[in-house]
Design an enzyme around this catalytic site. Structure first.
Site, mmCIF file in Angstrom:
data_model
loop_
_atom_site.group_PDB
_atom_site.id
_atom_site.type_symbol
_atom_site.label_atom_id
_atom_site.label_comp_id
_atom_site.label_asym_id
_atom_site.label_seq_id
_atom_site.Cartn_x
_atom_site.Cartn_y
_atom_site.Cartn_z
ATOM 1 N N HIS A 84 0.835 -1.212 0.000
ATOM 2 C CA HIS A 84 0.000 0.000 0.000
ATOM 3 C C HIS A 84 0.861 1.250 0.000
ATOM 4 C CE1 HIS A 84 0.354 -0.805 4.457
ATOM 5 N NE2 HIS A 84 0.454 0.523 4.541
ATOM 6 N N GLU B 37 -8.583 4.557 9.417
ATOM 7 C CA GLU B 37 -8.061 4.338 8.076
ATOM 8 C C GLU B 37 -9.077 3.683 7.155
ATOM 9 O OE1 GLU B 37 -5.003 1.029 9.001
ATOM 10 O OE2 GLU B 37 -6.352 0.305 7.462
ATOM 11 N N GLN C 164 -3.931 3.439 1.322
ATOM 12 C CA GLN C 164 -4.314 3.467 2.739
ATOM 13 C C GLN C 164 -4.473 4.929 3.140
ATOM 14 O OE1 GLN C 164 -1.306 2.420 5.839
ATOM 15 N NE2 GLN C 164 -2.802 0.886 6.440
ATOM 16 N N HIS D 36 3.776 7.251 3.701
ATOM 17 C CA HIS D 36 4.692 6.107 3.678
ATOM 18 C C HIS D 36 4.349 5.179 2.528
ATOM 19 C CE1 HIS D 36 1.334 4.443 6.183
ATOM 20 N NE2 HIS D 36 1.660 3.278 5.635
ATOM 21 N N GLU E 101 7.343 0.832 5.250
ATOM 22 C CA GLU E 101 6.704 -0.193 6.079
ATOM 23 C C GLU E 101 6.877 -1.549 5.406
ATOM 24 O OE1 GLU E 101 2.527 0.729 6.694
ATOM 25 O OE2 GLU E 101 2.058 -1.359 7.186
HETATM 26 C C1 V0V Z 1 9.064 11.899 9.960
HETATM 27 N N1 V0V Z 1 10.020 12.119 9.048
HETATM 28 C C2 V0V Z 1 9.618 11.618 7.880
HETATM 29 C C3 V0V Z 1 8.339 11.068 8.122
HETATM 30 N N2 V0V Z 1 8.037 11.252 9.421
HETATM 31 N N3 V0V Z 1 10.209 11.578 6.679
HETATM 32 C C4 V0V Z 1 9.530 10.990 5.671
HETATM 33 N N4 V0V Z 1 8.278 10.464 5.818
HETATM 34 C C5 V0V Z 1 7.658 10.482 7.023
HETATM 35 N N5 V0V Z 1 6.452 9.963 7.162
HETATM 36 C C6 V0V Z 1 11.292 12.823 9.258
HETATM 37 C C7 V0V Z 1 11.042 14.209 9.828
HETATM 38 O O1 V0V Z 1 10.819 15.144 8.802
HETATM 39 C C8 V0V Z 1 12.315 14.467 10.584
HETATM 40 O O2 V0V Z 1 13.311 14.893 9.712
HETATM 41 C C9 V0V Z 1 12.694 13.083 11.120
HETATM 42 O O3 V0V Z 1 12.054 12.143 10.246
HETATM 43 C C10 V0V Z 1 12.220 12.862 12.539
HETATM 44 O O4 V0V Z 1 10.829 13.106 12.532
HETATM 45 P P1 V0V Z 1 9.995 13.763 13.722
HETATM 46 O O5 V0V Z 1 8.997 14.669 13.110
HETATM 47 O O6 V0V Z 1 10.902 14.273 14.795
HETATM 48 O O7 V0V Z 1 9.158 12.522 14.241
HETATM 49 P P2 V0V Z 1 9.582 11.318 15.140
HETATM 50 O O8 V0V Z 1 11.059 11.071 15.103
HETATM 51 O O9 V0V Z 1 8.916 11.496 16.455
HETATM 52 O O10 V0V Z 1 8.817 10.148 14.342
HETATM 53 C C11 V0V Z 1 9.197 9.756 13.079
HETATM 54 C C12 V0V Z 1 8.978 8.257 12.989
HETATM 55 C C13 V0V Z 1 7.497 8.002 13.376
HETATM 56 C C14 V0V Z 1 9.275 7.796 11.555
HETATM 57 C C15 V0V Z 1 9.930 7.540 13.966
HETATM 58 O O11 V0V Z 1 6.646 8.693 12.470
HETATM 59 C C16 V0V Z 1 7.106 6.554 13.397
HETATM 60 O O12 V0V Z 1 7.342 5.836 14.352
HETATM 61 N N6 V0V Z 1 6.412 6.064 12.322
HETATM 62 C C17 V0V Z 1 5.986 4.670 12.250
HETATM 63 C C18 V0V Z 1 4.551 4.503 12.669
HETATM 64 C C19 V0V Z 1 3.558 5.249 11.786
HETATM 65 O O13 V0V Z 1 3.944 6.120 11.018
HETATM 66 N N7 V0V Z 1 2.241 4.918 11.946
HETATM 67 C C20 V0V Z 1 1.167 5.529 11.178
HETATM 68 C C21 V0V Z 1 0.764 4.636 10.054
HETATM 69 P P3 V0V Z 1 14.126 16.259 9.969
HETATM 70 O O14 V0V Z 1 13.097 17.336 10.023
HETATM 71 O O15 V0V Z 1 14.822 16.028 11.262
HETATM 72 O O16 V0V Z 1 15.055 16.347 8.796
HETATM 73 S S1 V0V Z 1 -0.072 3.196 10.671
HETATM 74 C C22 V0V Z 1 -0.136 2.061 9.349
HETATM 75 O O17 V0V Z 1 0.526 2.336 8.283
HETATM 76 C C23 V0V Z 1 -0.892 0.919 9.515
HETATM 77 C C24 V0V Z 1 -1.711 0.670 10.720
HETATM 78 C C25 V0V Z 1 -0.897 -0.140 8.463
HETATM 79 O O18 V0V Z 1 -0.298 0.018 7.422
HETATM 80 O O19 V0V Z 1 -1.544 -1.217 8.692
HETATM 81 CO CO CO Z 2 0.628 1.551 6.385
#
Ligand code: V0V
Ligand code: CO
Length: 146
Positions: free
Chosen positions: A7, A43, A60, A84, A134
């Site tokens: 996705h 979602e 998604q 993502h 992911e």
């Molecule tokens: C953050 N950054 C990204 C980003 N999110 N870059 C590209 N794409 C993204 N989506 C960058 C951000 O610009 C910062 O860069 C750096 O990473 C640190 O980000 P932050 O804003 O300080 O945020 P953090 O570090 O607190 O969190 C970032 C992470 C977090 C990736 C660790 O978003 C995470 O744990 N994501 C995984 C879970 C998730 O996203 N769940 C929602 C979808 P600079 O500014 O320092 O250069 S749930 C899903 O998909 C489901 C249920 C499914 O598929 O079934």
């Molecule tokens: Co997802």
């Protein structure tokens, strides 16, 4: 082995309005909706096509349900858009371990629950040329644990 684009995750502020855009503009249909409390999202999965590995590719659409969720934080910084990409695999445990061995940060020690009973983990965007990535084993994948 990663065998499909499972996705593309799209962050939105208003899930119902975004679903209406994708269904009205392109004719896609909602395949599934759910709330994932752990991930802090509501979602909708829109199935685009089936894939040669027996799976499928979806859009998604993700609306945050909490201000402290990752998607809410991302929306505040970037606005709506592609959040993502997700690659599908029959074995998320083996593939995430192999990718970790290559020096990419895997965000979870163990895969967590994703959409439709899948098992998911994420790779840090800073290790993936700016793309939050992911890995997902869907409940229908051959090696999935039920
Ligand atoms: C953050 N950054 C990204 C980003 N999110 N870059 C590209 N794409 C993204 N989506 C960058 C951000 O610009 C910062 O860069 C750096 O990473 C640190 O980000 P932050 O804003 O300080 O945020 P953090 O570090 O607190 O969190 C970032 C992470 C977090 C990736 C660790 O978003 C995470 O744990 N994501 C995984 C879970 C998730 O996203 N769940 C929602 C979808 P600079 O500014 O320092 O250069 S749930 C899903 O998909 C489901 C249920 C499914 O598929 O079934
Ligand atoms: Co997802």
């Amino acid at each position: 082995m990663l065998t499909r684009i499972d996705h593309i995750g799209i962050a939105c502020r208003d899930l119902d309005a975004t679903v209406a855009f994708y269904t009205t503009t392109y004719g896609f249909e909602v395949f599934h909706t759910e709330v994932n409390e752990e991930q802090g999202v509501r979602e909708a999965m829109l199935k685009i096509n089936e894939t040669s590995d027996g799976g499928a590719s979806y859009l998604q659409l993700l609306e945050p349900i909490r201000e402290d969720s990752t998607v809410a934080k991302w929306l505040a910084k970037n606005g709506e858009g592609v959040h993502h990409i997700a690659f599908g695999t029959a074995d998320v445990d083996a593939d995430s371990a192999a990718i970790k061995d290559k020096g990419v940060r895997v965000l979870y020690d163990e895969p967590r629950r994703g959409s439709m009973g899948s098992r998911i983990t994420f790779l840090h965007p800073k290790d993936c040329h700016g793309v939050l990535t992911e890995l997902v084993t869907s409940a229908a994948d051959p090696d999935a644990e039920h």
